[in-house]
Design a protein around this motif. Structure first.
Motif, short mmCIF file in Angstrom:
data_model
loop_
_atom_site.label_atom_id
_atom_site.label_comp_id
_atom_site.label_asym_id
_atom_site.label_seq_id
_atom_site.Cartn_x
_atom_site.Cartn_y
_atom_site.Cartn_z
N ALA A 302 47.05 -6.94 29.91
CA ALA A 302 46.23 -5.84 30.14
C ALA A 302 46.54 -4.94 28.86
CB ALA A 302 46.63 -5.15 31.65
N ASP A 303 45.72 -3.81 29.28
CA ASP A 303 45.77 -2.48 28.56
C ASP A 303 45.66 -2.51 27.02
OD1 ASP A 303 46.54 -1.17 31.14
OD2 ASP A 303 48.47 -1.77 30.65
N ALA A 318 48.75 -5.38 23.43
CA ALA A 318 48.54 -5.47 24.93
C ALA A 318 49.70 -5.53 25.51
CB ALA A 318 47.69 -6.55 25.00
N TYR A 319 49.77 -5.25 26.91
CA TYR A 319 50.93 -5.54 27.69
C TYR A 319 50.79 -6.63 28.37
CZ TYR A 319 54.50 -4.62 31.36
OH TYR A 319 55.65 -4.79 32.08
N ASP A 518 40.81 0.27 31.87
CA ASP A 518 41.47 0.28 30.41
C ASP A 518 40.62 0.18 29.45
OD1 ASP A 518 43.54 -0.06 32.59
OD2 ASP A 518 43.57 -2.04 32.36
N PRO A 519 39.72 1.08 29.10
CA PRO A 519 38.76 0.93 27.92
C PRO A 519 39.45 1.22 26.72
CG PRO A 519 38.04 2.72 29.11
CD PRO A 519 39.05 2.17 29.98
N GLY A 541 44.63 -14.24 35.94
CA GLY A 541 45.69 -13.17 35.74
C GLY A 541 44.90 -12.38 34.85
N GLY A 542 45.33 -11.52 34.12
CA GLY A 542 44.48 -10.44 33.38
C GLY A 542 43.80 -10.92 32.19
N LYS A 543 42.63 -10.48 32.18
CA LYS A 543 41.92 -10.79 30.93
C LYS A 543 41.61 -9.73 29.90
CE LYS A 543 38.76 -12.21 33.96
NZ LYS A 543 37.47 -12.91 34.54
N LEU A 544 41.67 -9.82 28.73
CA LEU A 544 41.06 -8.85 27.84
C LEU A 544 39.81 -9.60 27.36
CD1 LEU A 544 44.39 -8.46 25.56
CD2 LEU A 544 43.64 -7.49 27.68
N LEU A 545 38.95 -8.54 27.17
CA LEU A 545 37.38 -8.24 26.89
C LEU A 545 36.90 -7.78 26.02
CD1 LEU A 545 37.73 -8.87 30.13
CD2 LEU A 545 35.67 -10.04 30.10
#
Length: 552
Positions: A302-303, A318-319, A518-519, A541-545
């Motif tokens: 995330a983040d 990213a975290y 989290d933009p 889980g967390g995805k980054l887009l």
């Protein structure tokens, strides 16, 4: 990990079983509810029991005499010989699969039976034993669920596909098979007499995902979507949470007469399908998700925060849950390659924001619950903690503070935007965004009032994780996450507010990035802007887009 009752297609009697658990499944064994779930504490499948709405964790399961971290996405059922069967995904590979079959007498000690489905790129298995074994799996990287028929000794053949994710199969009292999947705005159910052909049975009106029926009961385990402190009944004004409140205590699970559910879904549907207003952004899709950077599937990645290097490349940070702050490199800001190593290990770098200092170094501002701290680096790779705090939650007038984002107002004068930190169990809504200024990027002075959220002069909806963009005319936009405690006509997700002075934000627009948060907006060397953001799928889980927008 939440539990509730399904009554006539609606969720009632919800209760929080425990934090730090995901992708759970349950089975009624000798009158007692047993649950198997991934534990964030050790990334291993745990077995527990539920008594009077209280979850007792009996510890990690063993496989062939050893605790094994590789199995994820459990589904438990009765085998024909009376033992407990467990199907789970081998999560040790770059992409998930194959699906394995285990067996146990007590639910704690399992032995390997064999491979049930020898395929890659499959996850979230769910099994029902009818005339044949009915197996549902999600296709990795796609919102598609495959349904297969067969048996372990003779293999499986695909018979159907439905849109969605996180499939859950169960057999109703009348012998009908029900398939529940996670959809864009609510859970969707399908029905079948034999498992071969499926018809739409209707939605379950809650904003949640990760559904799993506790076999033998009318209970459903689930995971609220990001920003939710418990699933929200769509259209119900009496949702489980109120803005800024802690998790409500629902009636006990053994309540003999659960309250009648609210069916008024026609006025308050959330999600992309219900939104007919304008949007300003178009998603480019996912560019990182577990097991990227070694993150265990189902855990947060995330983040995102990014910066342009002197050679024109883009470095993104990213975290990564259980690992720390990681980084990736890109030639165009759209396709990234993981960089080796960890920039800041452990939990010291939650919700990071990177800023290029006037002397060429990089400073990483991070959220520490009660304060904002920072790290500084000469090369953007090795960071050293700066002494003291940049800003405390008490100075900002918040119980917890997060998401420091900076913009240069004029040479030598900077403004930081921040927001309320969403704490576990606090529920959606009730977040506010404020600002502070600095002349050295170390000492910050809080500005009076609120920019967004309760107490702001104009836009008072909940607002978190703000990120500023300055236009050529000096006006400021804030991209932020809006998640509210009550279902309303406009969807939750990423929004954009505008201001002429950076202090009073008077207008807002929905980006179209549903449940995004989290933009981070970056000006690329090409002159184009791009927005990075996050989303979460309990099965992945967390995805980054990333996304492109028509208005910045």
């Amino acid at each position: 990990m939440w539990i509730g009752r399904l009554v006539d297609g609606a969720m009632v009697d919800q209760a929080l079983l425990g934090a730090g658990y995901s992708v759970a499944d349950g089975l009624l064994v000798d009158g007692e509810v047993h649950v198997w779930a991934m534990a964030a504490s050790d990334h291993v499948l745990h077995h527990g029991t539920v008594t009077d709405s209280e979850f007792t964790d009996h510890g990690p399961i063993s496989v062939d005499g050893e605790v094994f971290e590789g199995f994820i996405d459990p589904d438990v059922f009765r085998l024909p010989d009376g033992r407990l069967g467990l199907v789970a995904v081998n999560g040790t590979r770059r992409t998930p699969g194959p699906i394995c079959l285990l067996a146990s007498l007590d639910g704690q000690a399992f032995e390997t039976v064999g491979v049930l489905l020898d395929e890659a790129d499959v996850q979230d298995p769910s099994v029902v034993l009818a005339d044949d074994w009915v197996l549902a799996v999600k296709v990795y990287g796609h919102e598609t669920v495959r349904v297969l028929l067969g048996a372990p000794e003779k293999g499986f053949r695909e018979v159907a596909e439905v849109p969605g994710g996180d499939p859950d199969l169960t057999m109703l009292d009348d012998g009908t098979l029900r398939l529940t999947v996670c959809g864009p705005g609510s859970l969707m159910t399908y029905a079948s007499a034999s498992g071969t052909t499926w018809r739409v049975a209707g939605p379950i009106g809650v904003q949640t995902c990760g559904p799993s029926t506790v076999t033998g009961t009318d209970l459903l385990l689930h995971l609220p979507k990001p920003g939710q402190g418990g699933a929200l009944v769509l259209g119900s004004p009496g949702s489980p949470q109120a803005p800024g409140s802690s998790a409500a205590t629902p009636p006990p699970l053994d309540s003999p007469e659960p309250p009648a559910p609210d069916r008024s879904l026609d006025h308050h549907m959330s999600g992309d399908a219900a939104w007919i207003g304008p949007t300003i952004c178009t998603s480019n899709g996912v560019f990182f998700q577990p097991p990227a950077f070694g993150v265990v599937p189902g855990e947060p990645l995330a983040d995102p925060t990014a910066t342009v290097l002197d050679d024109g490349r883009v470095r993104l940070y990213a975290y990564a849950q259980g690992i720390g702050l990681v980084s990736a490199i890109s030639d165009d800001g759209r396709t990234f390659t993981e960089e080796p190593g960890v920039r800041i290990p452990g939990t010291d770098a939650g919700q990071p924001r990177v800023w290029r200092l006037p002397d060429g170094r990089w400073r990483m501002y991070v959220s520490k619950v009660k304060d904002i701290a920072s790290f500084t680096s000469e090369d953007g790779l090795a960071f050293t903690r700066d002494p003291g705090s940049r800003l405390t939650a008490s100075e900002a007038g918040l119980p917890a503070i997060s998401s420091p984002s900076i913009v240069e107002v004029e040479p030598g004068f900077w403004r930081m935007y921040y927001s309320t930190l969403a704490m576990p169990g606090s529920g959606p809504g009730g977040k506010r965004s404020g600002s502070a200024t600095s002349t050295d990027l170390l000492e910050w002075t809080v500005e009076p009032g609120w920019r967004l959220g309760e107490g702001a002069p104009y836009l008072t909806d909940s607002a978190e994780h703000p990120f500023p963009v300055v236009a050529a005319d000096g006006s400021v936009s804030l991209f932020y996450g809006k998640f509210r405690a009550a279902s309303v006509d406009a969807p939750d997700g990423l929004w954009r507010a505008t201001s002429t002075d950076g202090l009073n934000f008077t207008e807002e627009a929905y980006t179209g990035l549903y449940f995004g948060n989290d933009p981070e907006v970056l000006l690329l060397p090409s002159g184009d802007r791009i927005i990075y953001y996050g989303d979460f799928d309990p099965s992945i889980g967390g995805k980054l887009l990333s996304a492109d927008c028509t208005e910045w």
